[in-house]
Design a protein around this motif. Structure first.
Motif, PDB file in Angstrom:
ATOM      1  N   LYS A 307       1.352   8.443  -1.831  1.00  0.00           N
ATOM      2  CA  LYS A 307       0.544   8.612  -0.620  1.00  0.00           C
ATOM      3  C   LYS A 307      -0.813   7.939  -0.779  1.00  0.00           C
ATOM      4  O   LYS A 307      -1.324   7.317   0.163  1.00  0.00           O
ATOM      5  CB  LYS A 307       0.363  10.100  -0.311  1.00  0.00           C
ATOM      6  CG  LYS A 307       1.619  10.776   0.223  1.00  0.00           C
ATOM      7  CD  LYS A 307       1.366  12.230   0.548  1.00  0.00           C
ATOM      8  CE  LYS A 307       2.606  12.878   1.159  1.00  0.00           C
ATOM      9  NZ  LYS A 307       2.379  14.311   1.492  1.00  0.00           N
ATOM     10  N   THR A 310      -0.305   4.183  -0.454  1.00  0.00           N
ATOM     11  CA  THR A 310      -0.149   3.804   0.949  1.00  0.00           C
ATOM     12  C   THR A 310      -1.482   3.820   1.679  1.00  0.00           C
ATOM     13  O   THR A 310      -1.815   2.892   2.423  1.00  0.00           O
ATOM     14  CB  THR A 310       0.836   4.755   1.656  1.00  0.00           C
ATOM     15  OG1 THR A 310       2.101   4.704   0.979  1.00  0.00           O
ATOM     16  CG2 THR A 310       1.025   4.380   3.099  1.00  0.00           C
ATOM     17  N   ARG A 313      -3.668   0.803   0.560  1.00  0.00           N
ATOM     18  CA  ARG A 313      -3.216  -0.474   1.105  1.00  0.00           C
ATOM     19  C   ARG A 313      -3.491  -0.565   2.612  1.00  0.00           C
ATOM     20  O   ARG A 313      -3.851  -1.628   3.126  1.00  0.00           O
ATOM     21  CB  ARG A 313      -1.723  -0.669   0.831  1.00  0.00           C
ATOM     22  CG  ARG A 313      -1.388  -0.846  -0.650  1.00  0.00           C
ATOM     23  CD  ARG A 313      -2.034  -2.126  -1.197  1.00  0.00           C
ATOM     24  NE  ARG A 313      -1.502  -3.313  -0.566  1.00  0.00           N
ATOM     25  CZ  ARG A 313      -0.439  -3.983  -0.981  1.00  0.00           C
ATOM     26  NH1 ARG A 313       0.223  -3.566  -2.057  1.00  0.00           N
ATOM     27  NH2 ARG A 313      -0.021  -5.065  -0.356  1.00  0.00           N
ATOM     28  N   GLN A 314      -3.327   0.541   3.310  1.00  0.00           N
ATOM     29  CA  GLN A 314      -3.618   0.539   4.740  1.00  0.00           C
ATOM     30  C   GLN A 314      -5.109   0.353   4.998  1.00  0.00           C
ATOM     31  O   GLN A 314      -5.510  -0.342   5.938  1.00  0.00           O
ATOM     32  CB  GLN A 314      -3.125   1.846   5.380  1.00  0.00           C
ATOM     33  CG  GLN A 314      -1.614   1.949   5.457  1.00  0.00           C
ATOM     34  CD  GLN A 314      -1.144   3.296   5.956  1.00  0.00           C
ATOM     35  OE1 GLN A 314      -1.888   4.281   5.950  1.00  0.00           O
ATOM     36  NE2 GLN A 314       0.110   3.367   6.400  1.00  0.00           N
ATOM     37  N   PHE A 327       1.808  -2.924   5.454  1.00  0.00           N
ATOM     38  CA  PHE A 327       2.321  -2.335   4.215  1.00  0.00           C
ATOM     39  C   PHE A 327       3.471  -1.386   4.489  1.00  0.00           C
ATOM     40  O   PHE A 327       3.401  -0.524   5.373  1.00  0.00           O
ATOM     41  CB  PHE A 327       1.203  -1.586   3.490  1.00  0.00           C
ATOM     42  CG  PHE A 327       1.655  -0.928   2.216  1.00  0.00           C
ATOM     43  CD1 PHE A 327       1.937  -1.689   1.097  1.00  0.00           C
ATOM     44  CD2 PHE A 327       1.832   0.451   2.152  1.00  0.00           C
ATOM     45  CE1 PHE A 327       2.365  -1.104  -0.074  1.00  0.00           C
ATOM     46  CE2 PHE A 327       2.251   1.055   0.976  1.00  0.00           C
ATOM     47  CZ  PHE A 327       2.522   0.272  -0.136  1.00  0.00           C
ATOM     48  N   SER A 328       4.542  -1.558   3.730  1.00  0.00           N
ATOM     49  CA  SER A 328       5.691  -0.661   3.780  1.00  0.00           C
ATOM     50  C   SER A 328       5.962  -0.171   2.369  1.00  0.00           C
ATOM     51  O   SER A 328       6.221  -0.977   1.474  1.00  0.00           O
ATOM     52  CB  SER A 328       6.921  -1.399   4.329  1.00  0.00           C
ATOM     53  OG  SER A 328       8.106  -0.685   4.037  1.00  0.00           O
ATOM     54  N   LEU A 329       5.879   1.135   2.151  1.00  0.00           N
ATOM     55  CA  LEU A 329       6.097   1.671   0.811  1.00  0.00           C
ATOM     56  C   LEU A 329       7.506   1.362   0.328  1.00  0.00           C
ATOM     57  O   LEU A 329       7.700   0.957  -0.827  1.00  0.00           O
ATOM     58  CB  LEU A 329       5.865   3.187   0.808  1.00  0.00           C
ATOM     59  CG  LEU A 329       6.045   3.875  -0.542  1.00  0.00           C
ATOM     60  CD1 LEU A 329       5.073   3.320  -1.573  1.00  0.00           C
ATOM     61  CD2 LEU A 329       5.851   5.394  -0.398  1.00  0.00           C
ATOM     62  N   TYR A 332       7.693  -2.240  -0.607  1.00  0.00           N
ATOM     63  CA  TYR A 332       6.891  -2.485  -1.806  1.00  0.00           C
ATOM     64  C   TYR A 332       7.665  -2.068  -3.063  1.00  0.00           C
ATOM     65  O   TYR A 332       7.722  -2.795  -4.043  1.00  0.00           O
ATOM     66  CB  TYR A 332       5.594  -1.693  -1.712  1.00  0.00           C
ATOM     67  CG  TYR A 332       4.693  -1.809  -2.922  1.00  0.00           C
ATOM     68  CD1 TYR A 332       3.832  -2.890  -3.068  1.00  0.00           C
ATOM     69  CD2 TYR A 332       4.714  -0.831  -3.910  1.00  0.00           C
ATOM     70  CE1 TYR A 332       3.002  -3.007  -4.171  1.00  0.00           C
ATOM     71  CE2 TYR A 332       3.883  -0.933  -5.028  1.00  0.00           C
ATOM     72  CZ  TYR A 332       3.031  -2.016  -5.149  1.00  0.00           C
ATOM     73  OH  TYR A 332       2.216  -2.112  -6.261  1.00  0.00           O
TER      74      TYR A 332
END
Length: 336
Positions: A307, A310, A313-314, A327-329, A332
């Motif tokens: 979390k 994420t 990165r956001q 960003f997509s966990l 990634y």
């Protein structure tokens, strides 16, 4: 002399990119330009018939290509603002053909993206993480999700003493319930949960709803169609009368399984995947932990790390003007 590159919204349109502040350019003389009309040596010259590419990577590095060949990064630390593709022509009647992605690029952009990801991965791998921190995260993950045998072996191998953690108290029970759900025996999982944690499912109505839906799905999966229909009429109908939003769509997906002779190849086949069982088991597991442990401890440390990753990165993307890949966990982790 022609030039191409990027410029911001304040660029003077009778100038070539790179001559003014707020613009970057690569000209036919092979030089790169930034806030100057003199230029610096950069790459080969180019002329009629050549294909010149320009790209800006996530960490503010600007590159150019010629006929599909990467020419290296012309500029780093490119200013944080909105840029527009810009071409400066020299004489009346000059023409160019632009490709903004409607056609395949001459240069393989995906290769560069993978190289950048690999470079970033290697930089991350150089960061030393204390062994104790890593082992504690792994132990907490195993403890959190109820992998009892693996946890015992891991603690023994790492010479770790059992800590005073309330998650241990429900470990065996959570493991049994999880295994029942993963095996598809939802009715037994519900029964055991009622026995061990009286009142929990009545309080956690969303999880109870998902368990009942999964119970129906398992009947369809086992081709117990008449039993599934009877179950839907008796149990799911209660939810149907009061469902809305995402629950309404979920119910429709579950019931839609009855419409397909081969549910495994249907548009709602995701309901039949093991990963779907795992997701439901994880939610029930967290509900049990919410009952047994302090607030904030019902989430595993590994999940908290994800979390935080994420969120970071956001935030970076937002601070960078929302430029670059969203960003997509999941994406990634798959790339890593």
């Amino acid at each position: 002399m022609m030039g191409m590159g990027l410029s911001d919204g304040e660029f003077t349109l009778n100038r070539k990119p790179g001559w003014n502040a707020g613009s970057y350019g690569y000209h036919t003389d092979g030089k790169k330009y930034f806030n100057s009309s003199r230029g610096e040596s950069y790459g080969p010259t180019y002329t009629t018939g050549d294909v010149i590419g320009c790209g800006l990577v996530e960490d503010s590095k600007l590159f150019f290509t010629k006929n599909g060949q990467f020419l290296g990064y012309a500029f780093t630390n490119v200013s944080d603002r909105t840029f527009y593709p810009t071409v400066g022509l020299h004489s009346t009647g000059e023409l160019i053909r632009a490709n903004f992605g409607d056609q395949k690029f001459k240069f393989d952009v995906q290769d560069l993206i993978m190289e950048e990801k690999d470079r970033r991965r290697k930089e991350i791998q150089k960061i030393e993480v204390p062994l104790r921190s890593a082992t504690e995260i792994i132990r907490d993950y195993l403890l959190h999700f109820g992998y009892e045998e693996t946890l015992v072996t891991f603690e023994k191998t790492c010479d770790m003493k059992q800590i005073d953690n309330p998650k241990y108290f429900s470990l065996s029970n959570r493991k049994k319930i999880r295994e029942l759900i993963l095996s598809g025996d939802i009715s037994s999982a519900i029964e055991l949960t009622h026995k061990l944690y009286d009142g929990l499912l009545n309080k956690e109505k969303q999880i109870y709803f998902q368990l009942h839906c999964q119970q129906f799905v398992e009947m369809v999966k086992q081709r117990r169609i008449e039993e599934a229909i009877a179950f839907a009429q008796k149990v799911l109908s209660v939810y149907w009368e009061n469902s809305s939003g995402s629950n309404d769509l979920y119910l429709k997906d579950c019931c839609a399984l009855l419409c397909y002779g081969d549910p495994e190849s249907s548009p709602v086949s995701y309901l039949l995947l093991m990963s779907h069982r795992e997701a439901i088991a994880a939610k029930l597991n967290e509900a049990i932990l919410r009952r047994d442990v302090k607030a904030g401890e019902s989430t595993s440390r590994l999940e908290m790390v994800m979390k935080h990753l994420t969120a970071v990165r956001q935030t970076i993307r937002r601070e960078n003007g929302n430029k670059g890949e969203i960003f997509s966990l999941g994406g990634y982790l798959n790339d890593e």
